[in-house]
Write a protein that holds these residues in place. Structure first.
Motif, PDB file in Angstrom:
ATOM      1  N   LEU A 113       0.833  -1.186   0.000  1.00  0.00           N
ATOM      2  CA  LEU A 113       0.000   0.000   0.000  1.00  0.00           C
ATOM      3  C   LEU A 113       0.873   1.244   0.000  1.00  0.00           C
ATOM      4  CD1 LEU A 113      -2.602  -1.105   2.683  1.00  0.00           C
ATOM      5  CD2 LEU A 113      -2.749  -1.351   0.212  1.00  0.00           C
ATOM      6  N   THR A 114       0.404   2.289  -0.620  1.00  0.00           N
ATOM      7  CA  THR A 114       1.143   3.544  -0.654  1.00  0.00           C
ATOM      8  C   THR A 114       0.581   4.495   0.386  1.00  0.00           C
ATOM      9  OG1 THR A 114      -0.333   4.426  -2.367  1.00  0.00           O
ATOM     10  CG2 THR A 114       1.656   3.278  -3.086  1.00  0.00           C
ATOM     11  N   GLY A 115       1.414   5.377   0.873  1.00  0.00           N
ATOM     12  CA  GLY A 115       0.993   6.341   1.872  1.00  0.00           C
ATOM     13  C   GLY A 115       2.162   7.204   2.281  1.00  0.00           C
ATOM     14  N   PRO A 116       1.944   8.156   3.184  1.00  0.00           N
ATOM     15  CA  PRO A 116       3.045   9.022   3.618  1.00  0.00           C
ATOM     16  C   PRO A 116       4.157   8.196   4.248  1.00  0.00           C
ATOM     17  CG  PRO A 116       0.912   9.848   4.370  1.00  0.00           C
ATOM     18  CD  PRO A 116       0.676   8.474   3.847  1.00  0.00           C
ATOM     19  N   PRO A 117       5.417   8.509   3.960  1.00  0.00           N
ATOM     20  CA  PRO A 117       6.519   7.742   4.538  1.00  0.00           C
ATOM     21  C   PRO A 117       6.694   8.042   6.016  1.00  0.00           C
ATOM     22  CG  PRO A 117       7.367   9.617   3.317  1.00  0.00           C
ATOM     23  CD  PRO A 117       5.883   9.588   3.076  1.00  0.00           C
ATOM     24  N   HIS A 190       2.369   5.969  10.182  1.00  0.00           N
ATOM     25  CA  HIS A 190       1.015   6.270   9.746  1.00  0.00           C
ATOM     26  C   HIS A 190       0.160   5.011   9.753  1.00  0.00           C
ATOM     27  CE1 HIS A 190       2.180  10.323   8.368  1.00  0.00           C
ATOM     28  NE2 HIS A 190       3.324   9.730   8.099  1.00  0.00           N
ATOM     29  N   ARG A 191      -1.033   5.160  10.311  1.00  0.00           N
ATOM     30  CA  ARG A 191      -2.009   4.082  10.260  1.00  0.00           C
ATOM     31  C   ARG A 191      -2.738   4.134   8.921  1.00  0.00           C
ATOM     32  NH1 ARG A 191      -3.017   6.038  15.673  1.00  0.00           N
ATOM     33  NH2 ARG A 191      -2.497   4.465  17.246  1.00  0.00           N
ATOM     34  N   PRO A 192      -3.304   2.997   8.479  1.00  0.00           N
ATOM     35  CA  PRO A 192      -4.054   3.017   7.212  1.00  0.00           C
ATOM     36  C   PRO A 192      -5.218   3.997   7.197  1.00  0.00           C
ATOM     37  CG  PRO A 192      -3.533   0.765   7.842  1.00  0.00           C
ATOM     38  CD  PRO A 192      -3.130   1.635   9.005  1.00  0.00           C
ATOM     39  N   THR A 195      -4.374   8.355  10.518  1.00  0.00           N
ATOM     40  CA  THR A 195      -3.872   8.881  11.776  1.00  0.00           C
ATOM     41  C   THR A 195      -2.412   8.471  11.980  1.00  0.00           C
ATOM     42  OG1 THR A 195      -4.719   6.938  12.960  1.00  0.00           O
ATOM     43  CG2 THR A 195      -6.163   8.855  12.813  1.00  0.00           C
ATOM     44  N   GLU A 196      -1.775   9.077  12.996  1.00  0.00           N
ATOM     45  CA  GLU A 196      -0.360   8.832  13.232  1.00  0.00           C
ATOM     46  C   GLU A 196      -0.135   8.187  14.590  1.00  0.00           C
ATOM     47  OE1 GLU A 196       1.403  12.668  12.962  1.00  0.00           O
ATOM     48  OE2 GLU A 196       1.539  12.630  10.766  1.00  0.00           O
ATOM     49  N   ARG A 197       0.986   7.506  14.740  1.00  0.00           N
ATOM     50  CA  ARG A 197       1.441   7.031  16.041  1.00  0.00           C
ATOM     51  C   ARG A 197       2.944   7.251  16.121  1.00  0.00           C
ATOM     52  NH1 ARG A 197      -0.132   1.829  13.704  1.00  0.00           N
ATOM     53  NH2 ARG A 197       1.649   0.509  13.222  1.00  0.00           N
ATOM     54  N   HIS A 198       3.408   7.630  17.308  1.00  0.00           N
ATOM     55  CA  HIS A 198       4.817   7.908  17.540  1.00  0.00           C
ATOM     56  C   HIS A 198       5.425   6.698  18.229  1.00  0.00           C
ATOM     57  CE1 HIS A 198       4.729  12.493  16.947  1.00  0.00           C
ATOM     58  NE2 HIS A 198       3.558  12.022  16.566  1.00  0.00           N
ATOM     59  N   VAL A 199       6.278   5.989  17.529  1.00  0.00           N
ATOM     60  CA  VAL A 199       6.840   4.739  18.039  1.00  0.00           C
ATOM     61  C   VAL A 199       8.254   4.996  18.555  1.00  0.00           C
ATOM     62  CG1 VAL A 199       7.499   2.379  17.444  1.00  0.00           C
ATOM     63  CG2 VAL A 199       5.431   3.370  16.465  1.00  0.00           C
ATOM     64  N   ARG A 200       8.473   4.629  19.826  1.00  0.00           N
ATOM     65  CA  ARG A 200       9.780   4.791  20.451  1.00  0.00           C
ATOM     66  C   ARG A 200      10.563   3.482  20.503  1.00  0.00           C
ATOM     67  NH1 ARG A 200      13.225   8.811  22.140  1.00  0.00           N
ATOM     68  NH2 ARG A 200      11.482  10.010  22.991  1.00  0.00           N
ATOM     69  N   ALA A 201       9.864   2.352  20.613  1.00  0.00           N
ATOM     70  CA  ALA A 201      10.561   1.077  20.791  1.00  0.00           C
ATOM     71  C   ALA A 201       9.764  -0.050  20.157  1.00  0.00           C
ATOM     72  CB  ALA A 201      10.782   0.790  22.280  1.00  0.00           C
ATOM     73  N   VAL A 202      10.477  -1.076  19.715  1.00  0.00           N
ATOM     74  CA  VAL A 202       9.878  -2.285  19.161  1.00  0.00           C
ATOM     75  C   VAL A 202      10.518  -3.481  19.861  1.00  0.00           C
ATOM     76  CG1 VAL A 202       9.633  -3.735  17.124  1.00  0.00           C
ATOM     77  CG2 VAL A 202       9.353  -1.264  16.919  1.00  0.00           C
ATOM     78  N   PRO A 239       9.164  -9.627   6.704  1.00  0.00           N
ATOM     79  CA  PRO A 239       8.368  -8.440   6.998  1.00  0.00           C
ATOM     80  C   PRO A 239       7.312  -8.175   5.940  1.00  0.00           C
ATOM     81  CG  PRO A 239      10.550  -7.826   6.214  1.00  0.00           C
ATOM     82  CD  PRO A 239      10.569  -9.310   6.410  1.00  0.00           C
ATOM     83  N   VAL A 240       6.112  -7.854   6.405  1.00  0.00           N
ATOM     84  CA  VAL A 240       5.027  -7.470   5.490  1.00  0.00           C
ATOM     85  C   VAL A 240       5.262  -6.028   5.086  1.00  0.00           C
ATOM     86  CG1 VAL A 240       2.543  -7.158   5.258  1.00  0.00           C
ATOM     87  CG2 VAL A 240       3.444  -9.099   6.547  1.00  0.00           C
ATOM     88  N   TRP A 241       5.345  -5.799   3.796  1.00  0.00           N
ATOM     89  CA  TRP A 241       5.801  -4.508   3.280  1.00  0.00           C
ATOM     90  C   TRP A 241       4.629  -3.635   2.876  1.00  0.00           C
ATOM     91  CZ3 TRP A 241      10.529  -4.293   4.746  1.00  0.00           C
ATOM     92  CH2 TRP A 241      11.327  -3.221   4.390  1.00  0.00           C
ATOM     93  N   ASP A 242       3.743  -3.331   3.837  1.00  0.00           N
ATOM     94  CA  ASP A 242       2.636  -2.443   3.499  1.00  0.00           C
ATOM     95  C   ASP A 242       2.436  -1.430   4.613  1.00  0.00           C
ATOM     96  OD1 ASP A 242       1.007  -3.511   5.529  1.00  0.00           O
ATOM     97  OD2 ASP A 242       0.167  -5.023   4.209  1.00  0.00           O
ATOM     98  N   GLN A 243       1.514  -0.505   4.370  1.00  0.00           N
ATOM     99  CA  GLN A 243       1.313   0.629   5.263  1.00  0.00           C
ATOM    100  C   GLN A 243       0.792   0.207   6.629  1.00  0.00           C
ATOM    101  OE1 GLN A 243      -1.305   3.505   3.568  1.00  0.00           O
ATOM    102  NE2 GLN A 243      -1.269   4.860   5.335  1.00  0.00           N
ATOM    103  N   SER A 244       0.169  -0.957   6.730  1.00  0.00           N
ATOM    104  CA  SER A 244      -0.400  -1.391   8.003  1.00  0.00           C
ATOM    105  C   SER A 244       0.638  -2.014   8.922  1.00  0.00           C
ATOM    106  CB  SER A 244      -1.540  -2.389   7.750  1.00  0.00           C
ATOM    107  OG  SER A 244      -1.036  -3.562   7.132  1.00  0.00           O
ATOM    108  N   ARG A 245       1.877  -2.202   8.463  1.00  0.00           N
ATOM    109  CA  ARG A 245       2.929  -2.802   9.279  1.00  0.00           C
ATOM    110  C   ARG A 245       4.199  -1.943   9.236  1.00  0.00           C
ATOM    111  NH1 ARG A 245      -1.132  -5.465   9.539  1.00  0.00           N
ATOM    112  NH2 ARG A 245      -1.308  -7.730   9.691  1.00  0.00           N
ATOM    113  N   PRO A 246       4.124  -0.640   9.546  1.00  0.00           N
ATOM    114  CA  PRO A 246       5.306   0.215   9.407  1.00  0.00           C
ATOM    115  C   PRO A 246       6.446  -0.179  10.325  1.00  0.00           C
ATOM    116  CG  PRO A 246       3.558   1.383  10.551  1.00  0.00           C
ATOM    117  CD  PRO A 246       2.959   0.116  10.036  1.00  0.00           C
ATOM    118  N   GLU A 247       6.143  -0.696  11.541  1.00  0.00           N
ATOM    119  CA  GLU A 247       7.229  -1.079  12.440  1.00  0.00           C
ATOM    120  C   GLU A 247       8.024  -2.259  11.888  1.00  0.00           C
ATOM    121  OE1 GLU A 247       3.959  -1.025  12.874  1.00  0.00           O
ATOM    122  OE2 GLU A 247       3.400  -2.105  14.712  1.00  0.00           O
ATOM    123  N   GLN A 248       7.345  -3.181  11.177  1.00  0.00           N
ATOM    124  CA  GLN A 248       8.066  -4.273  10.542  1.00  0.00           C
ATOM    125  C   GLN A 248       9.012  -3.751   9.468  1.00  0.00           C
ATOM    126  OE1 GLN A 248       4.372  -7.092  10.093  1.00  0.00           O
ATOM    127  NE2 GLN A 248       6.186  -8.231   9.576  1.00  0.00           N
TER     128      GLN A 248
END
Length: 365
Positions: A113-117, A190-192, A195-202, A239-248
């Motif tokens: 999926l495409t979306g803001p980086p 970015h969520r699909p 909206t946004e989420r700020h990720v500090r750790a995985v 890793p799933v390479w789409d917008q719904s899995r940005p942390e991956q």
């Protein structure tokens, strides 16, 4: 039948130019069963690839229809051999949109999926080594917790984020099987739904058959909060390479950069941020940053003598490239094995050009 067809085609030494073969049954065609390329040109298997073996599975399925005096439905099965990808449908599509399957396991391959980086949060708190123990403790329980923590320097995070602009799928091996990956500066993902989420750790952990990944938002002195749904899958980790899995996507980019030589460097410290006094001392934290003295440091590492914001001529952004490695041998299809390699930014044009004349701004009354 798809994995069996894939295995047969993998042995072929003369696939179509793009490596894709369509196996089909079409009631209006003569012959009804055949093999073709994406542009619908007939494909004749070379010696060593049995045409009958490729078409017989379709005939076997269709026999159940014919035995009941019914016309079997049209079926088109596309197999992209180099990318181990397959799809099927009742009509022919030269450029299908999916769904796609892994040709060996039949696991679905999500659509890209495409979306803001992703981007670094410019005004967020920066984590230093002495901030890590509290975060690690907050995420741990007496019987469970990350075995090791990695603090990724903000300049390395900028490099990793920049590497995602091409959306080039990577398939790296995990660097640690139970590690907490902490970003010195949080990454805005970015969520699909926009909206946004700020990720500090995985937190990534890998068992005997499954892998799991959880993402957290955190600040200095604040309790971490899990963001996004926990992710999991069967081994191996892909890793799933789409917008719904940005942390991956981000962790995959970091691992790929770390496993490539001459890009990153690591140092180990104690809980309090001081270097271990002896090799036997436990080191609870590994700090990873862009390696000094490299082309990457020239672009990303501010404390490197070669770092410069002056870019004469024009600059070419860093990018991933599929690099052949003859020393690794060849795959089952006889092609030289390739690995993704990150190419540093570089400058083109005349780097000795004279500086532009000073700009004069005229203010009119």
């Amino acid at each position: 039948m798809i994995p069996d067809l894939f295995e047969l085609l993998l042995r072929s030494d003369n696939l179509p130019p793009d490596g894709t073969v369509i196996v089909f049954h079409e009631a209006s065609a003569r012959p009804e069963y055949g093999l073709s390329t994406r542009d619908r040109q007939s494909w004749v298997p070379p010696r060593g690839t049995d045409r009958k073996a490729l078409l017989d599975p379709l005939r076997t399925i269709d026999r159940a229809y014919r035995d009941r005096a019914l016309m079997p439905p049209n079926v088109f099965i596309g197999i992209d051999v180099p990318n181990k990808r397959a799809w099927f449908g009742r009509s022919f599509h030269a450029n299908p949109t999916g769904p796609f399957l892994d040709a060996t396991t039949l696991q679905p391959i999500p659509e890209i999926l495409t979306g803001p980086p992703a981007r670094l949060a410019p005004k967020a708190q920066i984590f230093h080594p002495h901030h890590v123990p509290d975060l690690k403790a907050d995420l741990s329980t007496p019987g469970d917790g990350p075995e090791e923590a990695f603090l990724l320097h903000e300049e390395l995070m900028q490099l990793a984020v920049d590497s995602l602009d091409s959306d080039e799928p990577l398939d790296p091996l995990p660097v640690h099987l139970n590690g907490l990956w902490i970003f010195a500066r949080p990454v805005i993902m970015h969520r699909p739904d926009g909206t946004e989420r700020h990720v500090r750790a995985v937190w990534f952990r890998q068992g005997e058959a499954m892998w799991r990944m959880r993402a957290f938002a955190a600040g200095v002195g604040r309790e971490p909060k899990e963001v996004g749904a926990p992710l999991s899958g069967r081994l191996p980790f892909v890793p799933v390479w789409d917008q719904s899995r940005p942390e991956q996507k981000l962790v995959a980019a970091v691992w790929a950069l770390m496993s490539q030589g001459n890009v990153t460097e690591s140092s180990r410290v104690r809980h309090d941020g001081t270097p271990p006094g002896a090799i036997s001392d436990p080191a609870d934290l590994t700090i990873v940053r862009v390696k000094a003295g490299t082309k990457h440091a020239k672009v990303y590492r501010h404390d490197d003598p070669s770092f410069s914001t002056d870019r004469p001529a024009w600059s070419v952004r860093g990018h991933w490239r599929r690099q052949p490695y003859p020393s690794l041998g060849r795959d089952d299809a006889g092609n030289v094995i390739t690995k993704m390699k990150w190419i540093a930014s570089y400058t083109k044009g005349d780097q000795q050009r004279p500086e532009s004349p000073e700009k004069v701004i005229i203010v009119r009354p």
